[in-house]
Design an enzyme around this catalytic site. Structure first.
Site, PDB file in Angstrom:
ATOM      1  CB  SER A  65      -9.154   2.016  -2.122  1.00 19.30           C
ATOM      2  OG  SER A  65      -7.804   1.678  -1.912  1.00 19.30           O
TER       3      SER A  65
HETATM    4  N1  SAM Z   1      -4.911   0.085  -5.446  1.00 18.19           N
HETATM    5  C1  SAM Z   1      -5.437  -1.158  -4.922  1.00 18.19           C
HETATM    6  C2  SAM Z   1      -6.671  -1.612  -5.621  1.00 18.19           C
HETATM    7  O1  SAM Z   1      -7.175  -0.909  -6.502  1.00 18.19           O
HETATM    8  O2  SAM Z   1      -7.136  -2.721  -5.298  1.00 18.19           O
HETATM    9  C3  SAM Z   1      -5.638  -1.131  -3.429  1.00 18.19           C
HETATM   10  C4  SAM Z   1      -4.362  -1.123  -2.719  1.00 18.19           C
HETATM   11  S1  SAM Z   1      -4.343  -1.686  -1.068  1.00 18.19           S
HETATM   12  C5  SAM Z   1      -5.243  -0.449  -0.214  1.00 18.19           C
HETATM   13  C6  SAM Z   1      -2.611  -1.342  -0.731  1.00 18.19           C
HETATM   14  C7  SAM Z   1      -1.653  -2.308  -1.390  1.00 18.19           C
HETATM   15  O3  SAM Z   1      -0.327  -1.809  -1.199  1.00 18.19           O
HETATM   16  C8  SAM Z   1      -1.666  -3.687  -0.782  1.00 18.19           C
HETATM   17  O4  SAM Z   1      -1.945  -4.644  -1.772  1.00 18.19           O
HETATM   18  C9  SAM Z   1      -0.250  -3.863  -0.219  1.00 18.19           C
HETATM   19  O5  SAM Z   1       0.243  -5.180  -0.303  1.00 18.19           O
HETATM   20  C10 SAM Z   1       0.526  -2.916  -1.113  1.00 18.19           C
HETATM   21  N2  SAM Z   1       1.818  -2.461  -0.596  1.00 18.19           N
HETATM   22  C11 SAM Z   1       2.175  -2.137   0.676  1.00 18.19           C
HETATM   23  N3  SAM Z   1       3.474  -1.756   0.711  1.00 18.19           N
HETATM   24  C12 SAM Z   1       3.945  -1.843  -0.562  1.00 18.19           C
HETATM   25  C13 SAM Z   1       5.196  -1.584  -1.178  1.00 18.19           C
HETATM   26  N4  SAM Z   1       6.269  -1.156  -0.492  1.00 18.19           N
HETATM   27  N5  SAM Z   1       5.312  -1.769  -2.514  1.00 18.19           N
HETATM   28  C14 SAM Z   1       4.270  -2.216  -3.244  1.00 18.19           C
HETATM   29  N6  SAM Z   1       3.054  -2.485  -2.721  1.00 18.19           N
HETATM   30  C15 SAM Z   1       2.891  -2.292  -1.398  1.00 18.19           C
END
Ligand code: SAM
Length: 225
Positions: A65
């Site tokens: 993000s």
């Molecule tokens: N916080 C992260 C960083 O600092 O890089 C960015 C996160 S990215 C915007 C969103 C993440 O949520 C993705 O890696 C995606 O695979 C994960 N995601 C989506 N649904 C999820 C779930 N049900 N449980 C865990 N992770 C999930």
């Protein structure tokens, strides 16, 4: 000869211009954002863009993000240093590292095995040993370690997952992007209150990848993505 980290100046400029300059005030959050080397969490070929004011691709169709959004979410959690925090959506591990500067323990869940493994390795290499990376569906939280003082979700949910509400301590905060229609999302903060109604605040419009899971969007057929 003394080695000078070429990224440090850019990181300090990022904190001043993109964060403090846009209304992030909590000095602990600004200090945490100054401490974490974002360049270590992005693919090597994108390191020069590590401090740009934008999300960046990290593989598997996912993103790290924008720094401003991570700081804003961290500030909204109101952390003081002794909390147990749950993050849903580890991605690169960067936000978990920021949270590690602000709280006692950070548990973070990622549904994609490759990202979970890579983030675990990056965090270990940088010495973030209070961050625990778990692979799985975070839309149902992490009940084995609950309750939490704070929960932050870095993917957009159709509605606030009931399991996450249930895993908050009284007085705990949940910060989560929630759908407001096909093209709109809003960042919401829910504060749990002992024996009383929860407090719900809308913070700002945001844009996140979908939260996919049993209390999120289905893996296929959620229409717009
Ligand atoms: N916080 C992260 C960083 O600092 O890089 C960015 C996160 S990215 C915007 C969103 C993440 O949520 C993705 O890696 C995606 O695979 C994960 N995601 C989506 N649904 C999820 C779930 N049900 N449980 C865990 N992770 C999930």
């Amino acid at each position: 000869m003394k080695w000078i980290n070429p990224y440090r100046g850019r990181r300090e400029d990022m904190v001043l211009e993109q964060l403090a300059g846009r209304g992030v005030h909590d000095p602990r959050v600004l200090e945490a954002m100054k401490s974490v080397p974002r360049e270590a969490f992005v693919p090597e070929e994108l390191r020069d863009s590590a401090y740009a004011d934008q999300p960046l691709p990290i593989g598997e169709g996912q993103t790290i993000s924008q720094p401003y959004i991570i700081a804003l979410m961290a500030e909204a959690l109101g952390l003081r240093g002794d909390e147990k925090v749950l993050e849903i959506g580890t991605g690169s591990g960067y936000a978990a590292a920021v949270l590690a500067h602000l709280a006692r323990d950070v548990h973070t869940i990622e549904r994609l095995a490759a990202l979970a493994g890579h983030a675990r390795e990056t965090l270990r290499r940088l010495g973030y040993d209070t961050v625990h990376v778990v692979e799985g569906d975070g839309s149902v939280g992490l009940p084995g370690v609950a309750p939490y003082d704070a929960i932050v979700v870095t993917a957009e949910a159709p509605v606030i997952p009931p399991s996450l509400r249930a895993q908050l301590k009284p007085g705990g905060r949940l910060v989560i992007p929630v759908s407001e229609g096909p093209d709109d999302q809003v960042l919401v903060r829910l504060t749990s209150r002992d024996g009383a109604r929860e407090k719900l605040e809308k913070l700002c419009p945001v844009r996140f990848v979908p939260l996919i899971g049993s209390e999120g969007w289905p893996a296929r057929g959620h229409g717009r993505r």
